[in-house]
Design an enzyme around this catalytic site. Structure first.
Site, PDB file in Angstrom:
ATOM      1  CE  LYS A   6      -4.448   0.964   0.124  1.00 17.50           C
ATOM      2  NZ  LYS A   6      -5.527   0.138  -0.463  1.00 17.50           N
TER       3      LYS A   6
HETATM    4  P1  NAD Z   1     -12.697   7.754  -3.132  1.00 14.74           P
HETATM    5  O1  NAD Z   1     -11.707   8.777  -2.796  1.00 14.74           O
HETATM    6  O2  NAD Z   1     -13.100   7.579  -4.560  1.00 14.74           O
HETATM    7  O3  NAD Z   1     -14.030   7.962  -2.289  1.00 14.74           O
HETATM    8  C1  NAD Z   1     -14.056   8.068  -0.885  1.00 14.74           C
HETATM    9  C2  NAD Z   1     -15.433   8.582  -0.508  1.00 14.74           C
HETATM   10  O4  NAD Z   1     -15.592   8.527   0.903  1.00 14.74           O
HETATM   11  C3  NAD Z   1     -15.681  10.037  -0.923  1.00 14.74           C
HETATM   12  O5  NAD Z   1     -16.992  10.167  -1.405  1.00 14.74           O
HETATM   13  C4  NAD Z   1     -15.520  10.804   0.391  1.00 14.74           C
HETATM   14  O6  NAD Z   1     -16.228  12.005   0.407  1.00 14.74           O
HETATM   15  C5  NAD Z   1     -16.131   9.776   1.335  1.00 14.74           C
HETATM   16  N1  NAD Z   1     -15.815   9.987   2.732  1.00 14.74           N
HETATM   17  C6  NAD Z   1     -14.635  10.321   3.301  1.00 14.74           C
HETATM   18  N2  NAD Z   1     -14.791  10.436   4.641  1.00 14.74           N
HETATM   19  C7  NAD Z   1     -16.087  10.165   4.894  1.00 14.74           C
HETATM   20  C8  NAD Z   1     -16.870  10.117   6.065  1.00 14.74           C
HETATM   21  N3  NAD Z   1     -16.314  10.370   7.263  1.00 14.74           N
HETATM   22  N4  NAD Z   1     -18.181   9.810   5.965  1.00 14.74           N
HETATM   23  C9  NAD Z   1     -18.743   9.548   4.769  1.00 14.74           C
HETATM   24  N5  NAD Z   1     -18.054   9.566   3.624  1.00 14.74           N
HETATM   25  C10 NAD Z   1     -16.745   9.875   3.691  1.00 14.74           C
HETATM   26  O7  NAD Z   1     -12.107   6.378  -2.562  1.00 14.74           O
HETATM   27  P2  NAD Z   1     -12.524   4.898  -2.940  1.00 14.74           P
HETATM   28  O8  NAD Z   1     -11.543   4.395  -3.915  1.00 14.74           O
HETATM   29  O9  NAD Z   1     -13.979   4.830  -3.218  1.00 14.74           O
HETATM   30  O10 NAD Z   1     -12.207   4.157  -1.567  1.00 14.74           O
HETATM   31  C11 NAD Z   1     -13.170   4.031  -0.530  1.00 14.74           C
HETATM   32  C12 NAD Z   1     -12.825   2.821   0.310  1.00 14.74           C
HETATM   33  O11 NAD Z   1     -12.820   1.658  -0.535  1.00 14.74           O
HETATM   34  C13 NAD Z   1     -11.441   2.865   0.950  1.00 14.74           C
HETATM   35  O12 NAD Z   1     -11.484   2.205   2.189  1.00 14.74           O
HETATM   36  C14 NAD Z   1     -10.585   2.085  -0.020  1.00 14.74           C
HETATM   37  O13 NAD Z   1      -9.425   1.559   0.581  1.00 14.74           O
HETATM   38  C15 NAD Z   1     -11.577   0.993  -0.393  1.00 14.74           C
HETATM   39  N6  NAD Z   1     -11.224   0.299  -1.623  1.00 14.74           N
HETATM   40  C16 NAD Z   1     -11.145   0.960  -2.812  1.00 14.74           C
HETATM   41  C17 NAD Z   1     -10.793   0.261  -3.960  1.00 14.74           C
HETATM   42  C18 NAD Z   1     -10.733   0.922  -5.306  1.00 14.74           C
HETATM   43  O14 NAD Z   1     -10.548   0.184  -6.300  1.00 14.74           O
HETATM   44  N7  NAD Z   1     -10.892   2.198  -5.436  1.00 14.74           N
HETATM   45  C19 NAD Z   1     -10.527  -1.120  -3.881  1.00 14.74           C
HETATM   46  C20 NAD Z   1     -10.644  -1.758  -2.658  1.00 14.74           C
HETATM   47  C21 NAD Z   1     -10.995  -1.045  -1.535  1.00 14.74           C
END
Ligand code: NAD
Length: 415
Positions: A105
Protein backbone atom coordinates in the site's frame (compact mmCIF):
# COMPACT_ATOMS: atom_id res chain seq x y z
CA UNK A 1 -7.73 8.43 12.30
CA UNK A 2 -9.41 7.93 15.63
CA UNK A 3 -7.76 6.40 18.65
CA UNK A 4 -8.57 2.99 17.18
CA UNK A 5 -5.14 2.08 15.81
CA UNK A 6 -5.86 0.17 12.63
CA UNK A 7 -2.41 -1.51 12.56
CA UNK A 8 -2.82 -2.86 16.08
CA UNK A 9 -6.32 -4.05 15.25
CA UNK A 10 -5.13 -5.75 12.07
CA UNK A 11 -2.29 -7.45 13.95
CA UNK A 12 -4.70 -8.61 16.68
CA UNK A 13 -6.92 -10.16 14.03
CA UNK A 14 -3.90 -11.79 12.37
CA UNK A 15 -2.71 -13.16 15.73
CA UNK A 16 -6.14 -14.68 16.39
CA UNK A 17 -6.04 -16.42 13.00
CA UNK A 18 -2.48 -17.65 13.55
CA UNK A 19 -3.51 -19.05 16.96
CA UNK A 20 -6.18 -21.16 15.25
CA UNK A 21 -3.67 -22.38 12.64
CA UNK A 22 -1.01 -23.27 15.20
CA UNK A 23 1.77 -21.63 13.16
CA UNK A 24 5.37 -21.70 14.37
CA UNK A 25 6.71 -18.61 16.19
CA UNK A 26 9.00 -17.89 13.22
CA UNK A 27 6.22 -17.90 10.62
CA UNK A 28 4.08 -15.80 12.94
CA UNK A 29 6.83 -13.21 13.25
CA UNK A 30 7.34 -13.27 9.46
CA UNK A 31 3.66 -12.55 8.78
CA UNK A 32 3.52 -9.81 11.40
CA UNK A 33 6.48 -7.99 9.82
CA UNK A 34 6.18 -5.91 6.63
CA UNK A 35 8.90 -6.84 4.13
CA UNK A 36 9.82 -3.28 3.23
CA UNK A 37 8.83 0.14 4.60
CA UNK A 38 9.75 3.21 2.63
CA UNK A 39 9.11 6.72 3.95
CA UNK A 40 9.92 9.60 1.62
CA UNK A 41 9.84 13.40 1.65
CA UNK A 42 7.85 14.52 -1.37
CA UNK A 43 9.06 17.97 -2.35
CA UNK A 44 6.57 19.88 -4.46
CA UNK A 45 6.84 23.12 -6.39
CA UNK A 46 3.66 24.99 -5.42
CA UNK A 47 1.71 27.50 -7.50
CA UNK A 48 2.76 30.38 -5.22
CA UNK A 49 6.40 29.86 -6.25
CA UNK A 50 7.46 28.35 -2.93
CA UNK A 51 8.03 24.66 -2.19
CA UNK A 52 6.19 22.39 0.22
CA UNK A 53 7.09 18.97 1.57
CA UNK A 54 4.67 16.09 2.08
CA UNK A 55 5.38 12.73 3.72
CA UNK A 56 4.84 9.68 1.52
CA UNK A 57 4.94 5.94 2.18
CA UNK A 58 5.18 2.78 0.14
CA UNK A 59 5.00 -0.37 2.20
CA UNK A 60 5.26 -3.95 0.97
CA UNK A 61 3.89 -6.47 3.41
CA UNK A 62 4.54 -9.73 1.58
CA UNK A 63 5.77 -10.94 -1.81
CA UNK A 64 5.83 -14.71 -1.37
CA UNK A 65 3.00 -15.39 -3.83
CA UNK A 66 3.96 -12.77 -6.43
CA UNK A 67 4.73 -9.07 -6.90
CA UNK A 68 3.41 -6.72 -4.25
CA UNK A 69 0.12 -5.04 -5.16
CA UNK A 70 -1.89 -2.26 -3.58
CA UNK A 71 -3.38 1.18 -3.98
CA UNK A 72 -2.06 4.65 -3.29
CA UNK A 73 -4.06 6.94 -1.04
CA UNK A 74 -3.89 10.74 -0.73
CA UNK A 75 -5.41 11.84 2.57
CA UNK A 76 -4.44 14.19 5.42
CA UNK A 77 -4.94 11.37 7.98
CA UNK A 78 -2.55 8.91 6.31
CA UNK A 79 -0.10 7.39 8.79
CA UNK A 80 2.64 4.79 8.59
CA UNK A 81 0.54 2.46 10.76
CA UNK A 82 -2.49 2.86 8.51
CA UNK A 83 -0.47 2.02 5.39
CA UNK A 84 1.12 -0.98 7.15
CA UNK A 85 -2.33 -2.29 8.03
CA UNK A 86 -3.69 -1.74 4.52
CA UNK A 87 -0.64 -3.52 3.02
CA UNK A 88 -1.24 -6.54 5.25
CA UNK A 89 -4.92 -6.56 4.25
CA UNK A 90 -3.82 -6.56 0.59
CA UNK A 91 -1.73 -9.71 1.19
CA UNK A 92 -4.78 -11.43 2.65
CA UNK A 93 -7.16 -10.09 -0.02
CA UNK A 94 -5.06 -11.23 -3.01
CA UNK A 95 -4.74 -14.62 -1.39
CA UNK A 96 -8.45 -14.99 -0.55
CA UNK A 97 -9.36 -14.54 -4.23
CA UNK A 98 -6.36 -16.62 -5.35
CA UNK A 99 -4.58 -14.08 -7.53
CA UNK A 100 -0.78 -14.28 -7.73
CA UNK A 101 0.15 -11.08 -5.90
CA UNK A 102 1.48 -10.11 -2.51
CA UNK A 103 0.34 -7.08 -0.54
CA UNK A 104 1.44 -3.45 -0.55
CA UNK A 105 0.00 0.00 0.00
CA UNK A 106 1.11 3.56 -0.50
CA UNK A 107 -0.01 6.92 0.71
CA UNK A 108 0.83 10.60 0.93
CA UNK A 109 -0.17 12.77 3.86
CA UNK A 110 -1.95 15.50 1.93
CA UNK A 111 -5.40 16.98 1.44
CA UNK A 112 -5.61 16.87 -2.37
CA UNK A 113 -8.66 19.16 -2.30
CA UNK A 114 -6.29 21.96 -1.31
CA UNK A 115 -4.02 21.43 -4.33
CA UNK A 116 -4.41 22.75 -7.86
CA UNK A 117 -4.30 20.22 -10.69
CA UNK A 118 -0.71 21.22 -11.46
CA UNK A 119 0.31 20.79 -7.82
CA UNK A 120 -1.39 17.40 -7.73
CA UNK A 121 0.56 16.33 -10.81
CA UNK A 122 3.83 17.67 -9.35
CA UNK A 123 3.15 15.79 -6.11
CA UNK A 124 2.32 12.55 -7.93
CA UNK A 125 5.40 12.69 -10.17
CA UNK A 126 7.75 13.52 -7.30
CA UNK A 127 6.27 10.81 -5.08
CA UNK A 128 6.71 8.34 -7.96
CA UNK A 129 10.32 9.42 -8.39
CA UNK A 130 10.98 8.97 -4.67
CA UNK A 131 9.68 5.36 -4.69
CA UNK A 132 10.79 4.50 -8.23
CA UNK A 133 13.36 1.85 -7.27
CA UNK A 134 10.77 -0.01 -5.26
CA UNK A 135 7.94 -0.26 -7.79
CA UNK A 136 7.75 -2.01 -11.16
CA UNK A 137 5.58 -4.42 -13.15
CA UNK A 138 7.37 -7.43 -11.62
CA UNK A 139 8.01 -6.04 -8.15
CA UNK A 140 5.26 -3.77 -6.81
CA UNK A 141 2.28 -2.46 -8.77
CA UNK A 142 0.30 0.53 -7.43
CA UNK A 143 -3.38 1.24 -8.18
CA UNK A 144 -5.98 3.88 -7.24
CA UNK A 145 -7.36 4.19 -3.71
CA UNK A 146 -8.90 7.06 -1.74
CA UNK A 147 -8.50 10.36 -3.67
CA UNK A 148 -6.46 8.86 -6.50
CA UNK A 149 -7.84 7.93 -9.92
CA UNK A 150 -6.90 6.87 -13.48
CA UNK A 151 -5.32 10.28 -14.17
CA UNK A 152 -3.01 9.89 -11.17
CA UNK A 153 -2.11 6.38 -12.42
CA UNK A 154 -1.32 7.86 -15.87
CA UNK A 155 1.12 10.35 -14.28
CA UNK A 156 2.80 7.56 -12.29
CA UNK A 157 3.10 5.40 -15.41
CA UNK A 158 4.52 8.31 -17.41
CA UNK A 159 7.10 9.23 -14.76
CA UNK A 160 8.22 5.62 -14.36
CA UNK A 161 8.36 5.14 -18.15
CA UNK A 162 10.48 8.25 -18.71
CA UNK A 163 12.95 6.94 -16.14
CA UNK A 164 13.07 3.52 -17.87
CA UNK A 165 13.35 5.02 -21.36
CA UNK A 166 10.30 3.21 -22.76
CA UNK A 167 6.61 2.81 -22.00
CA UNK A 168 5.95 0.51 -19.03
CA UNK A 169 2.16 0.31 -18.73
CA UNK A 170 2.37 -2.67 -16.32
CA UNK A 171 3.81 -0.54 -13.51
CA UNK A 172 0.30 0.52 -12.41
CA UNK A 173 -3.25 -0.71 -12.79
CA UNK A 174 -6.42 1.34 -12.83
CA UNK A 175 -5.01 3.23 -15.84
CA UNK A 176 -7.22 5.11 -18.29
CA UNK A 177 -8.59 2.74 -20.97
CA UNK A 178 -6.74 4.69 -23.70
CA UNK A 179 -3.38 3.66 -22.26
CA UNK A 180 -3.93 0.03 -21.40
CA UNK A 181 -6.53 0.11 -18.65
CA UNK A 182 -9.04 -2.72 -18.41
CA UNK A 183 -12.67 -2.31 -19.24
CA UNK A 184 -14.65 -2.68 -16.05
CA UNK A 185 -11.79 -1.70 -13.69
CA UNK A 186 -13.47 1.57 -12.72
CA UNK A 187 -16.40 -0.19 -11.06
CA UNK A 188 -14.77 -3.56 -10.33
CA UNK A 189 -14.48 -3.06 -6.55
CA UNK A 190 -18.20 -2.32 -6.40
CA UNK A 191 -19.29 -5.08 -8.78
CA UNK A 192 -17.23 -7.57 -6.78
CA UNK A 193 -18.85 -6.26 -3.60
CA UNK A 194 -22.30 -6.67 -5.15
CA UNK A 195 -21.48 -10.26 -6.19
CA UNK A 196 -20.65 -11.05 -2.55
CA UNK A 197 -23.93 -9.43 -1.42
CA UNK A 198 -25.87 -11.55 -3.93
CA UNK A 199 -24.07 -14.72 -2.76
CA UNK A 200 -24.91 -13.81 0.84
CA UNK A 201 -28.58 -13.37 0.00
CA UNK A 202 -28.51 -16.73 -1.76
CA UNK A 203 -27.02 -18.65 1.18
CA UNK A 204 -29.40 -16.91 3.55
CA UNK A 205 -32.36 -17.73 1.30
CA UNK A 206 -33.38 -14.07 0.96
CA UNK A 207 -35.15 -12.94 -2.20
CA UNK A 208 -33.52 -9.94 -3.90
CA UNK A 209 -36.74 -8.02 -4.38
CA UNK A 210 -37.75 -5.13 -2.09
CA UNK A 211 -34.42 -4.70 -0.38
CA UNK A 212 -33.19 -1.40 1.03
CA UNK A 213 -29.52 -0.42 0.94
CA UNK A 214 -27.54 2.36 2.61
CA UNK A 215 -24.12 3.38 1.27
CA UNK A 216 -21.56 5.37 3.26
CA UNK A 217 -19.06 7.15 0.97
CA UNK A 218 -19.91 8.27 -2.55
CA UNK A 219 -16.56 7.97 -4.29
CA UNK A 220 -15.37 5.24 -6.59
CA UNK A 221 -16.41 2.30 -4.41
CA UNK A 222 -19.56 3.84 -2.91
CA UNK A 223 -21.07 5.47 -5.99
CA UNK A 224 -20.69 2.37 -8.17
CA UNK A 225 -22.06 0.12 -5.40
CA UNK A 226 -25.12 2.34 -5.10
CA UNK A 227 -25.50 2.50 -8.89
CA UNK A 228 -25.15 -1.26 -9.48
CA UNK A 229 -27.50 -2.15 -6.62
CA UNK A 230 -30.01 0.45 -7.91
CA UNK A 231 -29.81 -1.04 -11.42
CA UNK A 232 -30.55 -4.46 -9.90
CA UNK A 233 -33.69 -3.16 -8.21
CA UNK A 234 -32.46 -2.41 -4.70
CA UNK A 235 -33.86 0.73 -3.11
CA UNK A 236 -30.97 3.04 -2.17
CA UNK A 237 -32.45 4.95 0.74
CA UNK A 238 -29.40 6.89 1.94
CA UNK A 239 -25.87 7.81 0.86
CA UNK A 240 -23.16 10.05 2.27
CA UNK A 241 -19.77 11.58 1.60
CA UNK A 242 -17.33 13.66 3.61
CA UNK A 243 -19.65 16.67 3.13
CA UNK A 244 -22.82 15.12 4.58
CA UNK A 245 -25.53 12.45 4.31
CA UNK A 246 -28.93 12.30 2.60
CA UNK A 247 -32.03 10.14 3.07
CA UNK A 248 -35.12 9.38 1.02
CA UNK A 249 -37.04 6.35 2.27
CA UNK A 250 -38.75 6.09 -1.13
CA UNK A 251 -35.36 5.65 -2.77
CA UNK A 252 -32.64 7.78 -4.35
CA UNK A 253 -31.47 7.71 -7.96
CA UNK A 254 -27.64 7.45 -7.65
CA UNK A 255 -27.14 8.79 -11.19
CA UNK A 256 -28.96 12.00 -10.25
CA UNK A 257 -27.21 12.22 -6.90
CA UNK A 258 -23.89 12.03 -8.76
CA UNK A 259 -24.94 14.90 -11.06
CA UNK A 260 -25.71 16.95 -7.94
CA UNK A 261 -22.36 15.99 -6.36
CA UNK A 262 -20.48 16.89 -9.54
CA UNK A 263 -22.04 20.35 -9.44
CA UNK A 264 -21.82 21.05 -5.71
CA UNK A 265 -18.93 18.77 -4.57
CA UNK A 266 -21.16 16.89 -2.10
CA UNK A 267 -24.30 14.75 -1.96
CA UNK A 268 -25.56 17.14 0.73
CA UNK A 269 -28.42 19.40 -0.30
CA UNK A 270 -29.73 17.01 -3.00
CA UNK A 271 -33.26 18.20 -3.74
CA UNK A 272 -35.12 14.87 -3.58
CA UNK A 273 -33.87 13.97 -0.12
CA UNK A 274 -33.50 15.25 3.41
CA UNK A 275 -30.10 15.99 4.89
CA UNK A 276 -29.30 13.76 7.86
CA UNK A 277 -26.27 13.44 10.08
CA UNK A 278 -23.51 11.04 8.93
CA UNK A 279 -23.85 9.22 12.27
CA UNK A 280 -27.58 8.62 11.72
CA UNK A 281 -26.94 7.16 8.28
CA UNK A 282 -25.11 4.15 9.69
CA UNK A 283 -27.96 3.18 12.02
CA UNK A 284 -30.84 3.43 9.56
CA UNK A 285 -33.29 0.55 9.20
CA UNK A 286 -32.15 -1.30 6.02
CA UNK A 287 -31.25 -4.72 4.65
CA UNK A 288 -27.73 -3.98 3.41
CA UNK A 289 -25.29 -1.42 4.78
CA UNK A 290 -22.24 -0.73 2.61
CA UNK A 291 -19.47 1.20 4.37
CA UNK A 292 -17.44 2.52 1.40
CA UNK A 293 -15.45 5.38 2.95
CA UNK A 294 -12.68 4.95 5.52
CA UNK A 295 -11.57 2.87 8.50
CA UNK A 296 -13.13 2.74 11.96
CA UNK A 297 -16.70 3.65 11.06
CA UNK A 298 -18.50 0.82 12.88
CA UNK A 299 -17.18 0.70 16.42
CA UNK A 300 -18.27 -0.32 19.90
CA UNK A 301 -19.92 3.12 20.10
CA UNK A 302 -22.49 2.54 17.33
CA UNK A 303 -22.50 -1.19 16.48
CA UNK A 304 -25.36 -2.03 18.82
CA UNK A 305 -27.59 0.48 17.00
CA UNK A 306 -26.93 -0.90 13.52
CA UNK A 307 -30.12 -2.37 12.10
CA UNK A 308 -28.88 -3.73 8.76
CA UNK A 309 -28.88 -7.51 8.44
CA UNK A 310 -25.87 -7.50 6.10
CA UNK A 311 -22.79 -5.27 6.34
CA UNK A 312 -20.77 -5.38 3.11
CA UNK A 313 -17.31 -3.90 3.66
CA UNK A 314 -16.51 -2.13 0.40
CA UNK A 315 -14.07 0.01 2.41
CA UNK A 316 -10.97 -1.40 4.08
CA UNK A 317 -11.18 -1.95 7.84
CA UNK A 318 -14.44 0.00 8.36
CA UNK A 319 -15.38 -2.20 11.34
CA UNK A 320 -13.30 -2.40 14.50
CA UNK A 321 -12.95 -5.80 16.24
CA UNK A 322 -15.12 -4.63 19.16
CA UNK A 323 -17.72 -3.24 16.76
CA UNK A 324 -17.73 -6.52 14.86
CA UNK A 325 -18.16 -8.55 18.04
CA UNK A 326 -21.38 -6.65 18.74
CA UNK A 327 -22.62 -6.99 15.15
CA UNK A 328 -22.04 -10.75 15.17
CA UNK A 329 -23.75 -11.12 18.56
CA UNK A 330 -26.75 -9.35 17.07
CA UNK A 331 -26.85 -11.71 14.09
CA UNK A 332 -25.54 -9.26 11.49
CA UNK A 333 -23.81 -11.00 8.56
CA UNK A 334 -20.51 -9.20 7.91
CA UNK A 335 -18.87 -9.67 4.51
CA UNK A 336 -15.25 -8.79 5.38
CA UNK A 337 -13.14 -6.34 3.38
CA UNK A 338 -10.64 -9.07 2.45
CA UNK A 339 -13.38 -10.71 0.41
CA UNK A 340 -15.98 -7.99 -0.17
CA UNK A 341 -13.79 -5.39 -1.91
CA UNK A 342 -11.39 -7.83 -3.60
CA UNK A 343 -13.05 -7.23 -6.98
CA UNK A 344 -10.87 -4.14 -7.48
CA UNK A 345 -7.57 -5.97 -7.19
CA UNK A 346 -8.98 -8.88 -9.18
CA UNK A 347 -9.66 -6.68 -12.21
CA UNK A 348 -6.32 -4.96 -11.58
CA UNK A 349 -4.85 -8.44 -12.01
CA UNK A 350 -6.86 -8.82 -15.23
CA UNK A 351 -5.46 -5.47 -16.40
CA UNK A 352 -1.91 -6.63 -15.65
CA UNK A 353 -2.48 -9.92 -17.50
CA UNK A 354 -4.06 -8.17 -20.52
CA UNK A 355 -1.19 -5.66 -20.60
CA UNK A 356 1.44 -8.41 -20.41
CA UNK A 357 -0.19 -10.21 -23.34
CA UNK A 358 -1.15 -7.01 -25.23
CA UNK A 359 -4.50 -8.71 -25.72
CA UNK A 360 -7.55 -6.95 -24.33
CA UNK A 361 -10.83 -8.51 -23.28
CA UNK A 362 -14.41 -7.34 -23.76
CA UNK A 363 -16.26 -5.80 -20.81
CA UNK A 364 -18.53 -8.85 -20.74
CA UNK A 365 -15.54 -11.16 -20.45
CA UNK A 366 -14.11 -9.10 -17.58
CA UNK A 367 -17.42 -9.17 -15.71
CA UNK A 368 -17.90 -12.92 -16.18
CA UNK A 369 -14.34 -13.71 -15.06
CA UNK A 370 -14.78 -11.40 -12.07
CA UNK A 371 -18.02 -13.12 -11.11
CA UNK A 372 -16.39 -16.55 -11.32
CA UNK A 373 -13.55 -15.49 -9.03
CA UNK A 374 -15.73 -13.65 -6.50
CA UNK A 375 -18.28 -16.47 -6.27
CA UNK A 376 -15.59 -19.14 -5.96
CA UNK A 377 -13.90 -17.15 -3.19
CA UNK A 378 -17.20 -16.48 -1.43
CA UNK A 379 -18.15 -20.16 -1.34
CA UNK A 380 -14.65 -21.25 -0.27
CA UNK A 381 -14.85 -18.81 2.64
CA UNK A 382 -18.42 -19.82 3.44
CA UNK A 383 -17.41 -23.50 3.54
CA UNK A 384 -14.81 -22.66 6.20
CA UNK A 385 -17.55 -20.79 8.12
CA UNK A 386 -19.66 -23.93 8.13
CA UNK A 387 -16.85 -26.44 8.73
CA UNK A 388 -15.10 -24.53 11.51
CA UNK A 389 -18.06 -22.59 12.94
CA UNK A 390 -16.31 -19.24 12.63
CA UNK A 391 -17.40 -15.87 11.22
CA UNK A 392 -16.71 -14.79 7.63
CA UNK A 393 -13.67 -12.61 8.46
CA UNK A 394 -12.00 -15.35 10.47
CA UNK A 395 -12.78 -17.85 7.70
CA UNK A 396 -11.28 -15.59 5.00
CA UNK A 397 -8.18 -15.01 7.15
CA UNK A 398 -7.78 -18.72 7.87
CA UNK A 399 -7.80 -19.48 4.15
CA UNK A 400 -5.43 -16.65 3.30
CA UNK A 401 -2.93 -17.03 6.12
CA UNK A 402 -2.66 -20.77 5.58
CA UNK A 403 -1.97 -20.24 1.85
CA UNK A 404 0.65 -17.54 2.46
CA UNK A 405 2.31 -19.61 5.20
CA UNK A 406 2.52 -22.52 2.78
CA UNK A 407 4.12 -20.29 0.13
CA UNK A 408 6.70 -19.08 2.67
CA UNK A 409 7.60 -22.65 3.58
CA UNK A 410 7.75 -23.81 -0.05
CA UNK A 411 10.02 -20.98 -1.12
CA UNK A 412 12.21 -21.31 1.94
CA UNK A 413 14.44 -18.60 3.34
CA UNK A 414 17.47 -17.26 1.47
CA UNK A 415 20.31 -17.94 2.12
P1 NAD B 1 -12.70 7.75 -3.13
O1 NAD B 1 -11.71 8.78 -2.80
O2 NAD B 1 -13.10 7.58 -4.56
O3 NAD B 1 -14.03 7.96 -2.29
C1 NAD B 1 -14.06 8.07 -0.89
C2 NAD B 1 -15.43 8.58 -0.51
O4 NAD B 1 -15.59 8.53 0.90
C3 NAD B 1 -15.68 10.04 -0.92
O5 NAD B 1 -16.99 10.17 -1.41
C4 NAD B 1 -15.52 10.80 0.39
O6 NAD B 1 -16.23 12.01 0.41
C5 NAD B 1 -16.13 9.78 1.33
N1 NAD B 1 -15.81 9.99 2.73
C6 NAD B 1 -14.63 10.32 3.30
N2 NAD B 1 -14.79 10.44 4.64
C7 NAD B 1 -16.09 10.16 4.89
C8 NAD B 1 -16.87 10.12 6.06
N3 NAD B 1 -16.31 10.37 7.26
N4 NAD B 1 -18.18 9.81 5.97
C9 NAD B 1 -18.74 9.55 4.77
N5 NAD B 1 -18.05 9.57 3.62
C10 NAD B 1 -16.75 9.87 3.69
O7 NAD B 1 -12.11 6.38 -2.56
P2 NAD B 1 -12.52 4.90 -2.94
O8 NAD B 1 -11.54 4.39 -3.92
O9 NAD B 1 -13.98 4.83 -3.22
O10 NAD B 1 -12.21 4.16 -1.57
C11 NAD B 1 -13.17 4.03 -0.53
C12 NAD B 1 -12.82 2.82 0.31
O11 NAD B 1 -12.82 1.66 -0.53
C13 NAD B 1 -11.44 2.86 0.95
O12 NAD B 1 -11.48 2.20 2.19
C14 NAD B 1 -10.59 2.08 -0.02
O13 NAD B 1 -9.42 1.56 0.58
C15 NAD B 1 -11.58 0.99 -0.39
N6 NAD B 1 -11.22 0.30 -1.62
C16 NAD B 1 -11.15 0.96 -2.81
C17 NAD B 1 -10.79 0.26 -3.96
C18 NAD B 1 -10.73 0.92 -5.31
O14 NAD B 1 -10.55 0.18 -6.30
N7 NAD B 1 -10.89 2.20 -5.44
C19 NAD B 1 -10.53 -1.12 -3.88
C20 NAD B 1 -10.64 -1.76 -2.66
C21 NAD B 1 -11.00 -1.05 -1.53
Amino acid sequence: MTDNNVWQMTLDRLDATMDLLNLTPGIRKYLRTPRKILEVAVTVKMDNGDIDIFTGFRIQHNTNRGPAKGGIRYHPDVTRDEIKALALLMTLKCTVVGIPFGGAKGGVVVDPKKLSLRELENLTRRYTFEIINNIGPDTDIPAPDVNTNPQVMAWIMDTYSIDEGHAVPGVVTGKPIEMGGSLGREYATSLGCVYTILSTLKVKGIDTTDLDAVVQGFGNAGYHCARILYDMGFKIIAVSDSGGAILNKKGLDPYRVLEHKDKTKSVKGYRDAEDISPEDLLVLECDVLVPAALENQITEANAADIKASIVAEAANAPTTPKGEEILLKNGVFVIPDTLCNAGGVTVSYFEWVQGNLSYFWSEREVKLKLRDIMEKAFYEVYKVVQDKKVDMRTAASLLAVERVARAIKLRGIYP
